[in-house]
Design a protein around this motif. Structure first.
Motif, PDB file in Angstrom:
ATOM      1  N   VAL A 136      46.109  36.493  48.632  1.00 25.71           N
ATOM      2  CA  VAL A 136      45.850  36.311  49.823  1.00 25.71           C
ATOM      3  C   VAL A 136      45.076  37.193  50.678  1.00 25.71           C
ATOM      4  O   VAL A 136      43.957  37.065  51.305  1.00 25.71           O
ATOM      5  N   THR A 137      45.741  38.656  50.373  1.00 22.87           N
ATOM      6  CA  THR A 137      44.760  39.651  50.954  1.00 22.87           C
ATOM      7  C   THR A 137      43.502  39.690  50.473  1.00 22.87           C
ATOM      8  O   THR A 137      42.590  40.198  51.395  1.00 22.87           O
ATOM      9  N   THR A 138      43.269  39.635  49.340  1.00 23.87           N
ATOM     10  CA  THR A 138      41.816  39.928  48.896  1.00 23.87           C
ATOM     11  C   THR A 138      41.134  38.710  49.201  1.00 23.87           C
ATOM     12  O   THR A 138      39.734  39.065  49.770  1.00 23.87           O
ATOM     13  N   ALA A 139      41.472  37.491  49.429  1.00 21.52           N
ATOM     14  CA  ALA A 139      40.448  36.251  50.042  1.00 21.52           C
ATOM     15  C   ALA A 139      40.365  36.604  51.300  1.00 21.52           C
ATOM     16  O   ALA A 139      39.307  36.325  51.543  1.00 21.52           O
ATOM     17  N   GLY A 140      41.207  37.152  51.970  1.00 26.30           N
ATOM     18  CA  GLY A 140      41.147  37.230  53.480  1.00 26.30           C
ATOM     19  C   GLY A 140      40.072  38.363  53.842  1.00 26.30           C
ATOM     20  O   GLY A 140      39.025  38.211  54.526  1.00 26.30           O
ATOM     21  N   VAL A 141      40.491  39.549  53.099  1.00 34.26           N
ATOM     22  CA  VAL A 141      39.065  40.492  53.228  1.00 34.26           C
ATOM     23  C   VAL A 141      37.784  40.110  52.721  1.00 34.26           C
ATOM     24  O   VAL A 141      36.783  40.281  53.257  1.00 34.26           O
ATOM     25  N   CYS A 142      37.562  39.495  51.974  1.00 33.91           N
ATOM     26  CA  CYS A 142      36.239  38.534  51.352  1.00 33.91           C
ATOM     27  C   CYS A 142      35.838  37.822  52.473  1.00 33.91           C
ATOM     28  O   CYS A 142      34.599  37.754  52.676  1.00 33.91           O
ATOM     29  N   ILE A 143      36.555  36.649  52.898  1.00 30.91           N
ATOM     30  CA  ILE A 143      36.332  35.867  53.892  1.00 30.91           C
ATOM     31  C   ILE A 143      35.825  36.760  55.056  1.00 30.91           C
ATOM     32  O   ILE A 143      34.746  36.234  55.763  1.00 30.91           O
ATOM     33  N   VAL A 144      36.699  37.674  55.433  1.00 33.77           N
ATOM     34  CA  VAL A 144      36.184  38.596  56.706  1.00 33.77           C
ATOM     35  C   VAL A 144      35.045  39.315  56.597  1.00 33.77           C
ATOM     36  O   VAL A 144      34.008  39.128  57.413  1.00 33.77           O
ATOM     37  N   GLY A 145      34.700  39.685  55.281  1.00 27.73           N
ATOM     38  CA  GLY A 145      33.483  40.367  54.850  1.00 27.73           C
ATOM     39  C   GLY A 145      32.387  39.604  54.918  1.00 27.73           C
ATOM     40  O   GLY A 145      31.426  39.796  55.696  1.00 27.73           O
ATOM     41  N   LEU A 146      32.282  38.369  54.453  1.00 30.13           N
ATOM     42  CA  LEU A 146      31.292  37.209  54.347  1.00 30.13           C
ATOM     43  C   LEU A 146      31.018  36.960  55.831  1.00 30.13           C
ATOM     44  O   LEU A 146      29.672  36.752  56.269  1.00 30.13           O
ATOM     45  N   LEU A 147      31.778  36.586  56.518  1.00 32.79           N
ATOM     46  CA  LEU A 147      31.664  36.021  57.831  1.00 32.79           C
ATOM     47  C   LEU A 147      31.213  37.161  58.718  1.00 32.79           C
ATOM     48  O   LEU A 147      30.278  36.862  59.617  1.00 32.79           O
ATOM     49  N   PHE A 148      31.142  38.425  58.518  1.00 29.76           N
ATOM     50  CA  PHE A 148      30.850  39.594  59.310  1.00 29.76           C
ATOM     51  C   PHE A 148      29.436  39.743  59.010  1.00 29.76           C
ATOM     52  O   PHE A 148      28.604  39.743  59.908  1.00 29.76           O
ATOM     53  N   ILE A 149      29.028  39.506  57.880  1.00 31.54           N
ATOM     54  CA  ILE A 149      27.626  39.512  57.362  1.00 31.54           C
ATOM     55  C   ILE A 149      26.857  38.292  58.198  1.00 31.54           C
ATOM     56  O   ILE A 149      25.922  38.566  58.823  1.00 31.54           O
ATOM     57  N   THR A 150      27.586  37.176  58.005  1.00 32.55           N
ATOM     58  CA  THR A 150      26.726  35.753  58.651  1.00 32.55           C
ATOM     59  C   THR A 150      26.770  36.210  60.313  1.00 32.55           C
ATOM     60  O   THR A 150      25.737  35.745  60.764  1.00 32.55           O
ATOM     61  N   ALA A 151      27.641  36.758  60.965  1.00 33.87           N
ATOM     62  CA  ALA A 151      27.510  37.008  62.244  1.00 33.87           C
ATOM     63  C   ALA A 151      26.389  37.766  62.557  1.00 33.87           C
ATOM     64  O   ALA A 151      25.774  37.912  63.359  1.00 33.87           O
ATOM     65  N   LEU A 152      26.633  38.796  61.784  1.00 30.72           N
ATOM     66  CA  LEU A 152      25.294  39.952  61.845  1.00 30.72           C
ATOM     67  C   LEU A 152      23.876  39.501  61.902  1.00 30.72           C
ATOM     68  O   LEU A 152      23.111  39.264  62.710  1.00 30.72           O
ATOM     69  N   VAL A 153      23.904  38.253  60.964  1.00 31.09           N
ATOM     70  CA  VAL A 153      22.497  37.902  60.575  1.00 31.09           C
ATOM     71  C   VAL A 153      22.193  37.069  61.828  1.00 31.09           C
ATOM     72  O   VAL A 153      21.091  36.904  62.222  1.00 31.09           O
ATOM     73  N   ILE A 154      23.219  36.193  62.346  1.00 28.08           N
ATOM     74  CA  ILE A 154      22.869  35.260  63.576  1.00 28.08           C
ATOM     75  C   ILE A 154      22.612  36.132  64.621  1.00 28.08           C
ATOM     76  O   ILE A 154      21.783  35.677  65.520  1.00 28.08           O
ATOM     77  N   ILE A 155      23.168  37.061  65.114  1.00 31.58           N
ATOM     78  CA  ILE A 155      23.037  37.972  66.206  1.00 31.58           C
ATOM     79  C   ILE A 155      21.550  38.538  65.944  1.00 31.58           C
ATOM     80  O   ILE A 155      20.937  38.398  66.938  1.00 31.58           O
ATOM     81  N   ALA A 156      21.366  38.990  64.994  1.00 26.78           N
ATOM     82  CA  ALA A 156      20.175  39.572  64.759  1.00 26.78           C
ATOM     83  C   ALA A 156      18.930  38.752  65.111  1.00 26.78           C
ATOM     84  O   ALA A 156      18.044  39.167  65.684  1.00 26.78           O
ATOM     85  N   ASN A 157      19.079  37.505  64.458  1.00 26.38           N
ATOM     86  CA  ASN A 157      18.309  36.333  64.620  1.00 26.38           C
ATOM     87  C   ASN A 157      17.952  36.135  66.155  1.00 26.38           C
ATOM     88  O   ASN A 157      16.866  35.827  66.617  1.00 26.38           O
ATOM     89  N   THR A 158      19.131  35.914  67.187  1.00 26.32           N
ATOM     90  CA  THR A 158      19.114  35.588  68.247  1.00 26.32           C
ATOM     91  C   THR A 158      18.503  36.900  68.998  1.00 26.32           C
ATOM     92  O   THR A 158      17.477  36.591  69.997  1.00 26.32           O
ATOM     93  N   ILE A 159      18.635  38.003  68.863  1.00 24.92           N
ATOM     94  CA  ILE A 159      18.173  39.200  69.356  1.00 24.92           C
ATOM     95  C   ILE A 159      16.520  39.125  69.135  1.00 24.92           C
ATOM     96  O   ILE A 159      15.809  39.403  69.958  1.00 24.92           O
ATOM     97  N   LYS A 160      16.161  38.599  67.904  1.00 25.75           N
ATOM     98  CA  LYS A 160      14.624  38.828  67.417  1.00 25.75           C
ATOM     99  C   LYS A 160      14.049  37.483  68.081  1.00 25.75           C
ATOM    100  O   LYS A 160      12.889  37.878  68.679  1.00 25.75           O
ATOM    101  N   ILE A 161      14.733  36.543  68.531  1.00 26.79           N
ATOM    102  CA  ILE A 161      14.078  35.466  69.372  1.00 26.79           C
ATOM    103  C   ILE A 161      13.853  35.944  70.761  1.00 26.79           C
ATOM    104  O   ILE A 161      12.642  35.766  71.340  1.00 26.79           O
ATOM    105  N   THR A 162      14.835  36.441  71.211  1.00 23.60           N
ATOM    106  CA  THR A 162      14.728  37.208  72.700  1.00 23.60           C
ATOM    107  C   THR A 162      13.624  38.065  72.741  1.00 23.60           C
ATOM    108  O   THR A 162      12.731  38.314  73.697  1.00 23.60           O
ATOM    109  N   MET A 163      13.441  39.205  71.750  1.00 24.74           N
ATOM    110  CA  MET A 163      12.515  40.053  71.508  1.00 24.74           C
ATOM    111  C   MET A 163      11.140  39.437  71.518  1.00 24.74           C
ATOM    112  O   MET A 163      10.436  39.844  72.187  1.00 24.74           O
TER     113      MET A 163
END
Lengths: 230, 307
Positions: free
Chosen positions: B174-201
Motif C-alpha cells: 500500500v505504501t509503495t503503491a501510494g508513493v507511485c501514485i503520488v509520484g505519477l500524479l505529481f508529474i501529471t500536475a506538473l505537465v498540466i500547469i506547465a502547459n497552462t502557463i505556456k498558453i498564457t505565455m
C-alpha cells in the motif's frame, strides 16, 4: 557632430546566421551622440541584423560592437536588460498592447524599471503631450488610427529619457502624411539631444529630411553620407 | 526587486488568471482531479495503516498445553510465558471458552456436534487449555516462539507468522503503491500547469517581447507566471480539500453500512492534506512556470521581429 566617444561603434562586424545567411560583412560604423541617422537598404541588406546587434538580440561572429558604453560581444546575459534601458525602440508594427489603454502602454516601460507611481504619472503625461496624445491617455489602441498608435509607440520609446532611439521602419504601416509627422517627431526628439537611428526604405522621406544616411547592400556599408545627399 | 515592482507583478499574475479564465478553470479542474486521486490514495493509505496497526496490536499467538495438562499447570505455564521479555500480555483460554470460540467461528449449527464430542462430560473436555499471547516487538518473533516452546506443558503453538508477514507485506504494498501514485500524479500536475502557463505565455507573447525590448529582467517577466501557477495550485488545493471531505464522508458512510469500519476521521488529516495539496500546487506552479518560460527567455533572438 563628431565629438568624443561614439555612442554606437561597429568595428569590423561580421554576422553569419546558422543557416549560412551572411547578414553583415566587415561593417565599420560610428554614430555619435546627437546624430540622426537613416539606415537604408533593400530587403535582406542587413538592416534588421544591424538593429538586432545594437539591441544585443544577436551577437556578431567577428568584430566588436560598443553601444552606450557597453561592449556587446562579451556582454553577460544578465546585463542585457540594463543596456536596453538606455535606448528606446520604435517598431514597424507599433507593438501596442490592445488590452491596455494609451497611458498604461506608455507606463509599461517605467514599470519595468520600477519607477514610482508619481514618477510614472509625470513622465507618461510629458511623453504623451510631446507626441500630441495628451488627450487620448484613456483611449484604447483599437480607438486610435495607425499614426496615433505609432505615436503611442514613440511615447513609450522616449518616456524613460533614453540616450538613443532605434526606430525600425516606423513609417512602414502608416499613410504618407503621417510618415512625415512621425519623422518630424523623431527630429524634434533628436533636437532635444537624443540620438536617433531610423531604419527605412522610403527614399523620398530620407531625401526630404536631409540627414546622415548609411546605406547597406548585401551586408556591407556601400554609402555613408553625413550630408544626407544620396 | 523593489516592493512596488513585486506588488505590480503579483497583480499582473492574478490578472493573467482572470484574462485566461477558461484555461485557468480547465487547469484547476484537471489539477483537482489529480489531487483528488492523490488525496484518495493518501486517505486509503492512512486508513489501511490504521487497520493494519489495529490488526498488529491484536496479533496474538495461541499457545496450547498438552492434553493431560491440568488447569493449575496450564496457569503456571501462562505465568512463565508472561515473564518473557518480549511478551506484552497473556490471556488464559479455558476449555469452555475454547469451544465457544469454535462455535462462533464455525456457526451455531455445529454446537450439537461439540456436545456429542464431549460425550456428556465437561464442556470442551476434548480441547487443550489455551494461552493467548501478544508480543511487544514482532521483529523478535522467532526467538520468542522458541522461548515459549521451551516452557513446560506447552504442546504446540498456533504459529501466525505467515499472517503477520502478510500484514506487513500488504502495508508495504500500500505504501509503495501510494508513493507511485503520488509520484505519477505529481508529474501529471506538473505537465498540466506547465502547459497552462505556456498558453498564457503565448497569449502574452506581444507583451513579453515589449518587456524584453524595454529592458525587463528575466525575473520581472517570469514572476507573474510563477504567481499564476502558484495561485492556480492553491485554488485547486482548497477545492480538492472541500471535495474530498464530501466524497470521504459519503464513502465512509457507505462502507460502514456493509462492514464495521473505524475510519480515520477527516478532521484529523484535513490540515495535513491541505498542506500537501498546497505544497503540490506551489511546487508544480513554480516548476511548471519556470520550465515553460525558461526556454523562451533563454532565446535572446526573435522578440524584435517576433510576429
Amino acid at each position: 557632430m563628431e565629438s568624443g566617444q561614439p555612442l554606437i561603434e561597429f568595428k569590423g562586424v561580421t554576422k553569419t546566421y546558422q543557416k549560412g545567411t551572411h547578414a553583415l560583412n566587415d561593417v565599420n560604423i560610428k554614430i555619435y551622440k546627437g546624430e540622426f541617422v537613416f539606415v537604408v537598404g533593400k530587403s535582406g541588406a542587413g538592416k534588421s541584423t544591424f538593429i538586432k546587434l545594437i539591441m544585443r538580440e544577436e551577437t556578431p561572429n567577428a568584430g566588436e560592437i560598443f553601444v552606450n558604453g557597453y561592449e556587446l560581444s562579451h556582454m553577460r546575459r544578465k546585463d542585457i536588460p540594463y543596456l536596453r534601458r538606455t535606448m528606446g525602440i520604435v517598431f514597424q508594427d507599433f507593438r501596442v498592447i490592445p488590452t491596455m489603454n494609451v497611458f498604461d502602454n506608455v507606463a509599461f516601460t517605467l514599470r519595468v524599471v520600477g519607477a514610482s507611481q508619481r514618477e510614472i504619472r509625470r513622465k507618461v503625461s510629458h511623453a504623451l503631450s510631446m507626441v500630441g496624445l495628451g488627450n487620448k491617455a484613456r483611449s484604447y489602441p483599437m480607438e486610435l488610427s495607425g499614426g496615433e498608435q505609432q505615436r503611442v509607440g514613440l511615447a513609450r520609446a522616449l518616456v524613460n529619457n533614453p540616450t538613443l532611439i532605434i526606430a525600425d521602419e516606423p513609417t512602414g504601416n502608416v499613410d504618407p502624411n503621417m510618415s512625415y509627422e512621425i519623422v518630424e517627431l523623431l527630429t524634434e526628439i533628436n533636437r532635444r539631444g537624443t540620438t536617433v537611428v531610423m531604419v527605412t526604405h522610403e527614399h523620398q522621406l530620407v531625401r526630404d529630411f536631409n540627414r546622415r544616411v548609411v546605406m547597406l547592400e548585401n551586408g556591407r556599408v556601400v554609402a555613408d553620407n553625413s550630408e544626407g545627399a544620396m | 526587486m523593489k516592493f512596488r515592482n513585486f506588488r505590480y507583478l503579483v497583480v499582473e499574475g492574478l490578472k493573467n488568471i482572470w484574462t485566461n479564465r477558461l484555461m485557468s478553470i480547465a487547469s484547476v479542474g484537471v489539477l483537482v482531479a489529480c489531487m483528488l486521486l492523490m488525496g484518495a490514495a493518501v486517505l486509503l493509505s492512512v486508513n489501511v495503516e490504521r487497520v493494519l496497526s489495529t490488526l498488529q496490536d491484536q496479533n496474538v499467538v495461541m499457545v496450547y498445553t498438552a492434553d493431560d495438562t491440568s488447569e493449575a499447570d496450564a496457569m503456571i505455564a501462562m505465568q512463565q510465558i508472561q515473564q518473557l521479555s518480549n511478551v506484552q500480555s497473556v490471556d488464559f483460554v479455558s476449555k469452555e471458552e475454547g469451544v465457544e470460540s469454535l462455535i462462533q467461528d464455525m456457526g451455531e449449527e455445529y454446537a450439537d456436534l461439540f456436545e456429542f464430542v464431549d460425550e456428556g462430560g465437561e464442556k470442551g473436555s476434548f480441547l487443550p487449555y489455551g494461552i493467548r499471547v501478544s508480543f511487544v516487538d514482532l521483529a523478535q518473533y522467532d526467538q520468542t516462539i522458541e522461548q515459549i516452546r521451551a516452557v513446560e506443558h506447552v504442546d504446540h503453538i498456533n504459529d501466525s507468522r505467515e499472517l503477520t508477514m502478510q500484514i506487513i507485506n500488504m502495508r508495504n504494498l500500500v505504501t509503495t503503491a501510494g508513493v507511485c501514485i503520488v509520484g505519477l500524479l505529481f508529474i501529471t500536475a506538473l505537465v498540466i500547469i506547465a502547459n497552462t502557463i505556456k498558453i498564457t505565455m503565448h497569449n502574452r507573447k506581444l507583451e513579453i517581447s515589449i518587456m524584453k525590448a524595454v529592458g525587463a529582467t528575466n525575473n520581472f517577466i517570469r514572476l507573474p507566471f510563477v504567481i499564476e501557477g502558484i495561485v492556480l495550485g492553491i485554488i485547486a488545493a482548497a477545492l480538492t480539500t472541500g471535495l474530498l471531505y464530501g466524497v470521504y464522508r459519503l464513502v465512509v458512510a457507505q462502507l460502514q453500512r456493509v462492514m464495521s469500519l473505524q475510519a480515520v476521521p477527516f478532521g484529523s488529516v484535513v490540515w495535513w492534506l491541505f498542506g500537501l495539496f498546497c505544497l503540490m500546487g506551489v511546487v508544480t506552479g513554480c516548476i511548471g512556470s519556470v520550465i515553460s518560460i525558461g526556454k523562451y527567455l533563454r532565446k535572446e533572438g526573435s522578440e524584435f521581429r517576433a510576429f
